[in-house]
Design an enzyme around this catalytic site. Sequence first.
Site, PDB file in Angstrom:
ATOM      1  N   ASP A  14       0.819  -1.224   0.000  1.00 48.07           N
ATOM      2  CA  ASP A  14       0.000   0.000   0.000  1.00 48.07           C
ATOM      3  C   ASP A  14       0.850   1.270   0.000  1.00 48.07           C
ATOM      4  OD1 ASP A  14      -2.247  -1.674   0.250  1.00 48.07           O
ATOM      5  OD2 ASP A  14      -1.965  -1.747   2.413  1.00 48.07           O
ATOM      6  N   LYS A  17       2.310   2.329  -5.000  1.00 48.44           N
ATOM      7  CA  LYS A  17       3.137   1.894  -6.131  1.00 48.44           C
ATOM      8  C   LYS A  17       2.426   2.109  -7.462  1.00 48.44           C
ATOM      9  CE  LYS A  17       3.459  -2.243  -4.349  1.00 48.44           C
ATOM     10  NZ  LYS A  17       2.889  -2.027  -3.022  1.00 48.44           N
ATOM     11  N   GLY A  41      -3.963  -4.065  -4.758  1.00 51.67           N
ATOM     12  CA  GLY A  41      -4.954  -3.064  -5.170  1.00 51.67           C
ATOM     13  C   GLY A  41      -4.198  -1.805  -5.532  1.00 51.67           C
ATOM     14  N   HIS A  42      -3.817  -1.698  -6.791  1.00 55.35           N
ATOM     15  CA  HIS A  42      -3.006  -0.555  -7.222  1.00 55.35           C
ATOM     16  C   HIS A  42      -3.919   0.517  -7.815  1.00 55.35           C
ATOM     17  CE1 HIS A  42       0.873  -3.195  -7.448  1.00 55.35           C
ATOM     18  NE2 HIS A  42       0.297  -3.166  -6.265  1.00 55.35           N
ATOM     19  N   GLN A 211       2.476  -5.869  -3.186  1.00 54.57           N
ATOM     20  CA  GLN A 211       2.754  -5.931  -1.741  1.00 54.57           C
ATOM     21  C   GLN A 211       4.119  -5.253  -1.474  1.00 54.57           C
ATOM     22  OE1 GLN A 211       1.806  -9.314  -3.241  1.00 54.57           O
ATOM     23  NE2 GLN A 211      -0.169  -8.351  -3.127  1.00 54.57           N
TER      24      GLN A 211
END
Length: 415
Positions: A14, A17, A41-42, A211
């Site tokens: 988180d 990225k 979750g980008h 991650q």
Amino acid sequence: MASAVAVIGAQWGDEAKGKIVHFLSREADFCVRFNGGPNAGHTVVDEYGQARLHQIPAGALHPQCLGVLAHGMVLDPWVLREELLALRAQGRPEPRIFISERIHLILPVHRLREEKEGVAAKLGTTKKGIGPAYVDRVGRCGLRLLDLWNDEYLREKIFSEHEPLGAIDPEQVLNDLLSFRQEFEKCIGDGQALLSQALATGKRVVFEGAQGTMLDVDFGTYPYVTSSMTTVHGIPGGTGVWPKFAAVVGVTKAYTTRVGIGPFPTEDRTDLGERLRKAGQEYGTTTGRPRRCGWLDLVALRYAQRINGFTHLALTKLDVLSGFPEIRVAVAYQLAGRRVEDFPKAFWELERVEPVYEVLPGWRKEIRGIQDFEDLPKEAKEYVRFVEEALSVPVALIGTGPEAQALIVRRELWS
Ligand code: IMP
């Protein structure tokens, strides 16, 4: 001709990225996910709105950039369809993607197993079937994408694994997979061959880590980790190529968060932590869970630097710290009365450390959207310099808000 850039989470995931990858991919030919799956979750906020990407590489939002899902990932075909539908609903150009035929599939049985085995409660996992799918991969009983072309084997495997569970209709699973095969056939192939060729011909390739280093299955806070290699070392294993990197960018927030269970030395459980959560909108992109919040941890970051060999840092969400009268940064730990500078390897040691903080002055001025380093208040500039000196790595990019353009570019990274 060095043409590869790696983007790696330096904390517990988180780190924003997605935004950094999106920026670095604006002139790239390929953007490659090499680990994890829909647990990621980008987020990218651009002229079409907010894209939440779970498996599609963030660079693929640029029309010239091919998004590659390499074999080190685990792919949930159902989630991939949903992701594409959500992007279409925003009126975006269709992203171009390529999926390695060696990729392992996440099937409904994996999500169910994760639920039954209780790991979500024990480790705070994302419940996306990640762990069970990777377990099957190393246990040599997984289903790879290329197996969809063997009808008999596929039927036998889907029925033998889903029928005994009773809860899932195997015929439906099979039909879904066959229609996925038909729909995506043109973008499935040999990812290793594609990327070797790309690198050999000097194409620009961004490797998008998912991650963060502290969640790596080997180097992270085991067992409170994910099941894949999240560091730069995951790139060769997860793609089959061994690039000469023009840059390895470590992405760190200006503070720290962690979602799920496990040690987090600089967690702030007071009102300040709550204030960070609110200011930073720290709620999981994949699960919606509130993230645990705390201060920047230089012990952990030095360790991440050693493992990944970052050539540059991207310091994200600096704007979230505006208005805090003072900012804490952990420079060492205390463990059983001793000062510790190295990141402990055992979770049970890490649980017992006390951070040693240095306190830096905060700033009042709102800095959201600033694009020029010189426009930052003096204290914010000092904070950035403090971080780069402590890690001996230049901060090349600074995030000043969620929007794609809210970025200070201090150095260009492509050679
Ligand atoms: P899993 O990856 O779903 O097995 O979850 C293992 C641990 O990694 C849990 O603590 C999750 O919260 C964490 N995790 C997995 N993916 C992400 C991510 O993309 N960001 C932050 N934490 C993650």
